[in-house]
Design an enzyme around this catalytic site. Sequence first.
Site, short mmCIF file in Angstrom:
data_model
loop_
_atom_site.label_atom_id
_atom_site.label_comp_id
_atom_site.label_asym_id
_atom_site.label_seq_id
_atom_site.Cartn_x
_atom_site.Cartn_y
_atom_site.Cartn_z
N ASP A 60 81.85 45.82 44.16
CA ASP A 60 83.19 46.13 43.68
C ASP A 60 83.76 47.31 44.48
OD1 ASP A 60 85.05 45.85 40.96
OD2 ASP A 60 85.01 47.90 41.74
N TYR A 65 90.01 53.47 46.68
CA TYR A 65 88.73 54.16 46.88
C TYR A 65 88.50 54.54 48.34
CZ TYR A 65 87.43 51.86 42.42
OH TYR A 65 87.38 51.40 41.14
N HIS A 127 95.05 47.02 40.55
CA HIS A 127 94.17 48.10 40.07
C HIS A 127 94.65 48.69 38.75
CE1 HIS A 127 91.04 51.12 41.69
NE2 HIS A 127 91.00 51.07 40.39
N SER A 163 93.24 45.11 36.48
CA SER A 163 92.39 46.16 35.92
C SER A 163 93.26 47.08 35.07
CB SER A 163 91.73 46.94 37.06
OG SER A 163 90.78 47.87 36.57
N THR A 262 78.30 49.13 37.58
CA THR A 262 77.58 50.39 37.59
C THR A 262 77.26 50.77 39.02
OG1 THR A 262 75.71 51.59 36.59
CG2 THR A 262 75.29 49.34 37.35
N THR A 263 76.60 51.91 39.20
CA THR A 263 76.25 52.33 40.56
C THR A 263 75.08 53.30 40.49
OG1 THR A 263 77.15 53.13 42.66
CG2 THR A 263 77.76 54.37 40.69
#
Length: 308
Positions: A60, A65, A127, A163, A262-263
């Site tokens: 993602d 970013y 976004h 989003s 997640t990361t």
Amino acid sequence: MSYPIKLSPHFKTKSGKDITIGFGTGTRWKRPLLKSGKNYSEELVDQILLAIDSGFNHIDTAEVYETQTSVGEALKRTKVPREDLWITTKYNGGFKTFKAHSKSGKDSIDKALKELGVDYIDLFLIHSPFFTTELSHGHTLEDIWRDIIEAKKEGKIREIGISNAAISHLERLFAASPSKEFYPVVNQIEFHPFLQNQSKDIVKYSQDHNILVEAFSPLSPITKAETNNLESNLKNLAEKYNKTEAQILLRYTLQKGILPITTSANENRLKQSLDLYNFELSKEEVDEIDKLGRENPFRLFFHEEFKE
């Protein structure tokens, strides 16, 4: 014993593989251009490759970013075929004092394809809906949505969504779509026990309309500094199931029918994040997490936009 989760809608890579939970390359990975002159972060490339090697096939990223080029570099280096991977990115329409990076939705999509080094994007999202025509070079939410629909028709995008959408934003996208074929199929929102609906009734509404809810910041209860009753509950559940607290939260999210993003930079944690299918929380345990979460309301993003 295996405890699979059926998410709806259920997405697969172009080659037909089930998608994993997402590996996020969001704000924690945002880096300025390196002094070496590279337009990507070597550190992030290494972490994406580690995630893929650990079993993630879902990456993602987003225009805002500034990590699309890093994802693209990782895609060049990995031995995993492109069609076995699921790549999500997002259009930035601007926010508050920051203007949109691209002049239109089409420009944002074409930029993403170039920076990622791919000829199609698996999932493209708006976004956030919180931009004005002054920030987005004159475009409304509906204008951008129509650009995304055209890109889907052209084969540049496989699936489309948004989003941080509330019910009113989803309804606007429904109205702007020429048919149900072009309705949004994903709504990626902040979700965790402390924030079980980013906006009023959004999870149920999305799921009732066949929109997969994706969760960013699903581990907030264990990254938030304050001690609370949920913390001890998670520790007890982790001990009971011989799992980590993060695994309990990710499993909880999946059992809500929500796909977490997640990361991590830690190989063991990455592998743990995918090891979620050999245990199942009881309904009573899920309900208790819900209850304890509601006692500690907490929001990371969009405080002003979602005031009720």
